[in-house]
Design a protein around this motif. Sequence first.
Motif, short mmCIF file in Angstrom:
data_model
loop_
_atom_site.label_atom_id
_atom_site.label_comp_id
_atom_site.label_asym_id
_atom_site.label_seq_id
_atom_site.Cartn_x
_atom_site.Cartn_y
_atom_site.Cartn_z
N ALA A 195 78.67 37.75 68.98
CA ALA A 195 78.56 39.22 69.08
C ALA A 195 77.09 39.64 68.98
O ALA A 195 76.62 40.48 69.75
CB ALA A 195 79.39 39.89 67.99
N VAL A 196 76.35 39.01 68.06
CA VAL A 196 74.96 39.41 67.85
C VAL A 196 74.09 39.01 69.04
O VAL A 196 73.18 39.75 69.45
CB VAL A 196 74.43 38.81 66.52
CG1 VAL A 196 72.93 39.04 66.38
CG2 VAL A 196 75.16 39.45 65.36
N ASP A 197 74.38 37.87 69.61
CA ASP A 197 73.63 37.45 70.80
C ASP A 197 73.81 38.48 71.92
O ASP A 197 72.85 38.91 72.56
CB ASP A 197 74.11 36.07 71.23
CG ASP A 197 73.16 35.44 72.21
OD1 ASP A 197 73.33 35.66 73.42
OD2 ASP A 197 72.22 34.76 71.77
N ASP A 198 75.06 38.90 72.10
CA ASP A 198 75.34 39.90 73.15
C ASP A 198 74.65 41.22 72.84
O ASP A 198 74.06 41.85 73.72
CB ASP A 198 76.85 40.12 73.29
CG ASP A 198 77.55 38.89 73.84
OD1 ASP A 198 76.87 38.05 74.47
OD2 ASP A 198 78.78 38.76 73.63
N ILE A 199 74.70 41.61 71.57
CA ILE A 199 74.05 42.88 71.19
C ILE A 199 72.54 42.78 71.47
O ILE A 199 71.93 43.70 72.00
CB ILE A 199 74.30 43.19 69.69
CG1 ILE A 199 75.78 43.53 69.47
CG2 ILE A 199 73.41 44.32 69.18
CD1 ILE A 199 76.19 43.53 68.00
N GLU A 201 84.42 25.28 55.65
CA GLU A 201 83.17 26.06 55.79
C GLU A 201 83.44 27.33 56.59
O GLU A 201 84.43 27.44 57.30
CB GLU A 201 82.13 25.23 56.55
CG GLU A 201 81.58 24.06 55.75
CD GLU A 201 80.99 23.02 56.68
OE1 GLU A 201 79.77 23.03 56.85
OE2 GLU A 201 81.77 22.22 57.22
N VAL A 202 82.50 28.28 56.47
CA VAL A 202 82.70 29.56 57.15
C VAL A 202 82.33 29.43 58.63
O VAL A 202 81.24 28.94 58.96
CB VAL A 202 81.82 30.65 56.48
CG1 VAL A 202 82.11 32.01 57.10
CG2 VAL A 202 82.05 30.67 54.97
N ASP A 203 83.23 29.89 59.46
CA ASP A 203 83.00 29.85 60.91
C ASP A 203 82.29 31.16 61.32
O ASP A 203 82.90 32.24 61.28
CB ASP A 203 84.36 29.72 61.62
CG ASP A 203 84.21 29.68 63.14
OD1 ASP A 203 83.09 29.87 63.64
OD2 ASP A 203 85.24 29.47 63.81
N LEU A 204 81.03 31.02 61.71
CA LEU A 204 80.25 32.22 62.06
C LEU A 204 80.13 32.41 63.57
O LEU A 204 79.34 33.22 64.04
CB LEU A 204 78.85 32.11 61.43
CG LEU A 204 78.84 32.20 59.90
CD1 LEU A 204 77.48 31.82 59.35
CD2 LEU A 204 79.23 33.60 59.45
N SER A 205 80.94 31.66 64.33
CA SER A 205 80.75 31.68 65.78
C SER A 205 81.02 33.07 66.39
O SER A 205 80.32 33.49 67.31
CB SER A 205 81.60 30.61 66.46
OG SER A 205 82.95 30.79 66.14
N TYR A 206 82.03 33.79 65.86
CA TYR A 206 82.33 35.13 66.41
C TYR A 206 81.15 36.07 66.14
O TYR A 206 80.76 36.88 66.98
CB TYR A 206 83.60 35.72 65.79
CG TYR A 206 84.82 34.87 66.01
CD1 TYR A 206 85.50 34.92 67.23
CD2 TYR A 206 85.30 34.02 65.02
CE1 TYR A 206 86.62 34.12 67.45
CE2 TYR A 206 86.41 33.23 65.23
CZ TYR A 206 87.07 33.28 66.44
OH TYR A 206 88.16 32.49 66.65
N LEU A 207 80.61 35.95 64.95
CA LEU A 207 79.50 36.82 64.56
C LEU A 207 78.26 36.53 65.41
O LEU A 207 77.65 37.44 65.98
CB LEU A 207 79.18 36.60 63.08
CG LEU A 207 78.15 37.57 62.52
CD1 LEU A 207 78.85 38.78 61.91
CD2 LEU A 207 77.28 36.92 61.46
N ALA A 266 82.01 43.73 62.36
CA ALA A 266 83.23 43.57 61.56
C ALA A 266 84.15 42.53 62.21
O ALA A 266 85.37 42.67 62.20
CB ALA A 266 83.95 44.91 61.41
N VAL A 267 83.54 41.51 62.79
CA VAL A 267 84.34 40.44 63.42
C VAL A 267 84.81 39.46 62.35
O VAL A 267 84.29 39.46 61.22
CB VAL A 267 83.54 39.70 64.52
CG1 VAL A 267 83.09 40.66 65.61
CG2 VAL A 267 82.35 38.96 63.92
N GLY A 268 85.78 38.64 62.70
CA GLY A 268 86.32 37.68 61.73
C GLY A 268 85.31 36.59 61.39
O GLY A 268 84.48 36.21 62.23
#
Length: 440
Positions: A106-110, A97-103, A87-89
Amino acid sequence: MKIPKNLNIGVIGTGYVGLVTGICLADKGFNVICVDNNKEKIDKLKNGELPIYEPGLNELLHKNSNRITFTTDLLEAVEKSNIIFLAVGTPSKESGEVDLSYLYQAVDDIGKYINHPTIIVTRSTVPPGTTRKLKDIINKYPNKKFEVVSNPEFLSQNSAIKDFMNPYRIVVGTDSEAAKEIMDFLYKDFDCPKIFTGLENAEMIKYASNAFLATKISYISEISKICDKIGADVFEVVKGMTLDPRIGDKYWRIGIGFGGSCLPKDTLGLYHIAEANDCHPYLLKAVTDVNNYQRTTYFFQKIKSKLGEIKGKNVTVWGLTFKQETDDLRESQAVELIKFLKKEGVETIKICDPLIKDFMKDYFSEYNDDGSIEFYIDPYESVKGSDAIIISNRWSGFSKTDKKRIKELMRDYYVIDGKNILDPKEMKELGFYYEGIGRR
Ligand SMILES: NC(=O)c1ccc[n+]([C@@H]2O[C@H](COP(=O)([O-])OP(=O)(O)OC[C@H]3O[C@@H](n4cnc5c(N)ncnc54)[C@H](O)[C@@H]3O)[C@@H](O)[C@H]2O)c1
């Protein structure tokens, strides 16, 4: 993939969506662990304080405090969770364009930390194809057992708990039968249509829905402008239109267009998704253009033509946040309005909103060297000595004020109602110089 049915839920991101998801699922009886990399937010939450305002959420948090914990430690959350909601921004980049860097971060860390079968769910709004890509990110790390799901959030701020608990629909996109079964179990107590579909379909349902809502608002913005010019009343027009069930009578938000963290960003995001796929999104561009025009040029021209000389006037702005009963300033129409008034040389701007917070005052500090911007939570205090009230959100506390008393407190009697919350006839009878959007 075997996942136990006494599920533990992880939620990454404790903003408007993450907190509502986490707290509501705790209320449904699940154990929830919420993670944020913003330590200040997590410290507050650990002390039982919400970092955002959403009606009813504080009470629900305290009711379920035995089932929900907060941490900055992602590893702890991944180790404890069977399902992880992202549920990150997903803000707009400068390009739109949509910035997916937070997502992706987070997924890399997970991915690094997964050590048991886990379902990764995108709750954030993401372009079609994103959730599928998460598989590649996690698969960089060997021997991870996981499935991915798109389960977009449809809540509106200020009615978020109701929207989560009693949604119009739940959309689950996945290729995995095991994930589908678990998601079905998770939502077993929700009495609403549930759509199980493909990943890209689920992601697209979210964008298509938000862009449609935005289109509806821009459409009626356009109609309201025409009504203004030809002397028709847009409320009468809508009443007549919406008797046709094909048109429908919901969500005709007539005024200075839409703001907030979702409709502007998602309409623009879908425009860019369409462009990237060579789809010539004429309509989506127009929806954004109409909205930008309505909330700035058109509104500001109206203010200028009504007030005449703005310089030297005292102006009260009713409503600072993008909508009533939220403390969210993202894409708030009032922000541009206040900058415009300042540029025009207004003597004092008295901003009134019941949810004014320090960070909002800080936001305007660069425009407020001379102390000409004042902040109020009481509508009566905010109009003392003012020449005009400009309304930019629909808080019911504004419409419920005693207008006679308001008039007694003012220096002059202009009211420009950007959200059409007041009755033009009553206001004119009381001696206000009232102007709505598209109203007679
Ligand atoms: N706000 C809404 O009304 C709404 C409604 C439906 C969908 N959405 C979508 O939901 C998503 C979240 O929106 P929001 O309004 O809750 O955003 P928000 O900005 O309020 O919250 C996002 C949170 O994620 C945290 N975060 C970012 N990266 C992180 C990381 N790597 N690890 C842990 N925490 C991290 C941030 O610190 C922040 O607290 C967006 O995609 C948005 O489009 C929002």
